[in-house]
Every structure is written in C-alpha cells, then in structure tokens.
Design an enzyme around this catalytic site. Structure first.
Site, PDB file in Angstrom:
ATOM      1  N   CYS A 140     -10.701   4.400 -52.933  1.00 14.62           N
ATOM      2  CA  CYS A 140     -10.367   5.335 -52.011  1.00 14.62           C
ATOM      3  C   CYS A 140     -11.177   5.021 -50.743  1.00 14.62           C
ATOM      4  O   CYS A 140     -10.814   4.939 -49.566  1.00 14.62           O
ATOM      5  CB  CYS A 140     -10.134   6.614 -52.147  1.00 14.62           C
ATOM      6  N   ARG A 190      -1.329   6.095 -55.314  1.00 16.32           N
ATOM      7  CA  ARG A 190      -1.672   5.430 -54.023  1.00 16.32           C
ATOM      8  C   ARG A 190       0.014   5.282 -53.294  1.00 16.32           C
ATOM      9  O   ARG A 190       0.414   4.076 -53.659  1.00 16.32           O
ATOM     10  CB  ARG A 190      -2.351   4.353 -53.784  1.00 16.32           C
TER      11      ARG A 190
HETATM   12  C1  BEZ Z   1     -10.822   5.240 -56.684  1.00 17.91           C
HETATM   13  O1  BEZ Z   1     -11.895   4.259 -57.052  1.00 17.91           O
HETATM   14  O2  BEZ Z   1     -10.485   5.395 -55.842  1.00 17.91           O
HETATM   15  C2  BEZ Z   1     -10.324   5.717 -58.104  1.00 17.91           C
HETATM   16  C3  BEZ Z   1     -10.271   5.048 -59.175  1.00 17.91           C
HETATM   17  C4  BEZ Z   1      -9.623   5.468 -60.225  1.00 17.91           C
HETATM   18  C5  BEZ Z   1      -9.113   6.839 -60.258  1.00 17.91           C
HETATM   19  C6  BEZ Z   1      -8.966   7.517 -58.946  1.00 17.91           C
HETATM   20  C7  BEZ Z   1      -9.722   6.950 -57.882  1.00 17.91           C
END
Ligand code: BEZ
Length: 225
Positions: A52, A134
């Site tokens: 993110c 997402r």
């Molecule tokens: C992230 O790195 O943004 C992420 C990865 C796994 C679950 C939730 C967020």
C-alpha cells in the site's frame, strides 16, 4: 424478521452509491462534491503496509496527470483518520523508486465502520473480513460506474494501466470509438461494428485515408501522427 443487510455490489453501468465520509482532506459528500468530474475511488487493505505504501507513493506522484484528465482520486481503507494522517506523514519522509517528498493531497476516507467499503463490495470475505481488497472504481461525471478492478492484497496495482483506463474511457466517450487490445494514446482506434448489411458494405467500399478495414467487422480509424 431477518435483519441481515443484503446489499448488491454496484456493477458497471450502475449509479455509484452515494455516501458522506470523513477524509484526510475534510468531509466529502459523494457524488455531489464531484459533479462534472471523473472519480477514481479506490481501496487498499491497511495503512502502514508495504505494498500500500508503494501504491500511495506512485498514485500521489501521478496526481497532476489525473488532474489534467479532469479526474479526482479518492482513497479508502478500514483505518482511523489518525492512522491515515500518521501514515501519510511518514510516506512524505520515505524515498523509493526515485520518488521522495511525496505529499498525498487527495482525500483518504476513514472507514472504520466499513460503511463505504460494504457499499462498494470492497470487503471480500474470502480474503479478509476486516480489510478491503484493492478495488478501483472508475466513475464518470454523471456518477455512473464505468470500470471496476479488483486486486488481492499481495498484488500492487499498475497505475499506468489505471491512467490508460481513464484515457480510453474518455476517448471512447468523445469520439464514439472503441480501443483495441493494448491500446495506448496516439494509436489507431476501432470504429464500432456496423448495424446493418448496408453499412458493412459501405465500410468496405470507403476509401477515405483516415480509415482502414481488415474485414467488414474490424475497421480502424487512423490517429493523426
Ligand atoms: C501490503 O503490503 O500492502 C499488504 C500485504 C498483505 C496484506 C495487506 C496489505
């Protein structure tokens, strides 16, 4: 009486569900605050997570490109306003992939009660009941949903593709054309298929320079170079 709230996820062609929300840029009233603009409403799983963070740095660095396309960005995650503020402040201090001092100026919705996330089908229980997937909703100036993308948590989005989608939708609206596979701005576009045998024949006989057909059902309009 069954008190379960069953809400259908909005689909392409539906009006984007209205909501009021608190954001990092103050309260918003959607869609009223965005009349006449395209909106990209997107969710991410959580603040202070690595994928993110790279997405926010990338998206915020392209803010001027989207402004030039009359497009506003609105983010959302199931986190508090203070978590959002702290994360966006930290992002500004990071350097990654040539990006640094990135100020996220678009609103990020606080959705701790998951009200907006549920309205848009952003919580998909097979992945998580407490984090959004997402999601990306492309909403036109009449507040109609025009494209929807869903990515899992592990896969960072392609923001060049998100920009290309807005460019393709706007071009199709403007010129009543369609865009072929892997189209990029500046490349030839597709003339919609004919609705009658007469039009099909006329298309094949049309010798104008700005059009060419591979067959009656597959005709292109040349882009000016
Ligand atoms: C992230 O790195 O943004 C992420 C990865 C796994 C679950 C939730 C967020």
């Amino acid at each position: 009486m069954d008190s379960t709230i069953v809400s259908r996820m909005p689909l392409i062609g539906d009006k984007a569900p209205a909501f009021k929300a608190v954001t990092t840029q103050g309260p918003i009233n959607f869609p009223e605050d965005y009349v006449g603009k395209w909106v990209i409403l997107f969710s991410h799983p959580a603040d202070f997570t690595p994928v993110c963070t790279t997405e926010f740095m990338t998206f915020a660095s392209m803010a001027d490109d989207f402004k030039a396309l009359n497009t506003e960005l609105v983010g959302l995650s199931i986190d508090s306003l203070y978590a959002h503020i702290a994360w966006l402040r930290r992002i500004q201090e990071l350097e990654w992939n040539g990006l640094k001092n990135i100020e996220v100026k678009f609103p990020l919705i606080e959705d701790i009660k998951m009200e907006v996330a549920h309205l848009y089908g952003m919580v998909q229980p097979g992945q998580s009941t407490t984090q959004a997937v997402r999601a990306v909703f492309f909403i036109d100036p009449e507040a109609t949903i025009r494209t929807i993308l869903f990515y899992p948590a592990s896969l960072g989005r392609n923001f060049d593709e998100i920009k290309r989608i807005i460019q393709g939708l706007q071009k199709a609206d403007r010129e009543k054309i369609a865009t072929p596979a892997n189209w990029k701005p500046g490349q030839d576009v597709i003339v919609p298929p004919p609705g009658s045998c007469g039009v099909a024949k006329a298309r094949m006989e049309d010798k104008s320079e700005d059009k060419y057909c591979l067959d009656w059902f597959l005709c292109f309009k040349r882009e000016k170079k």
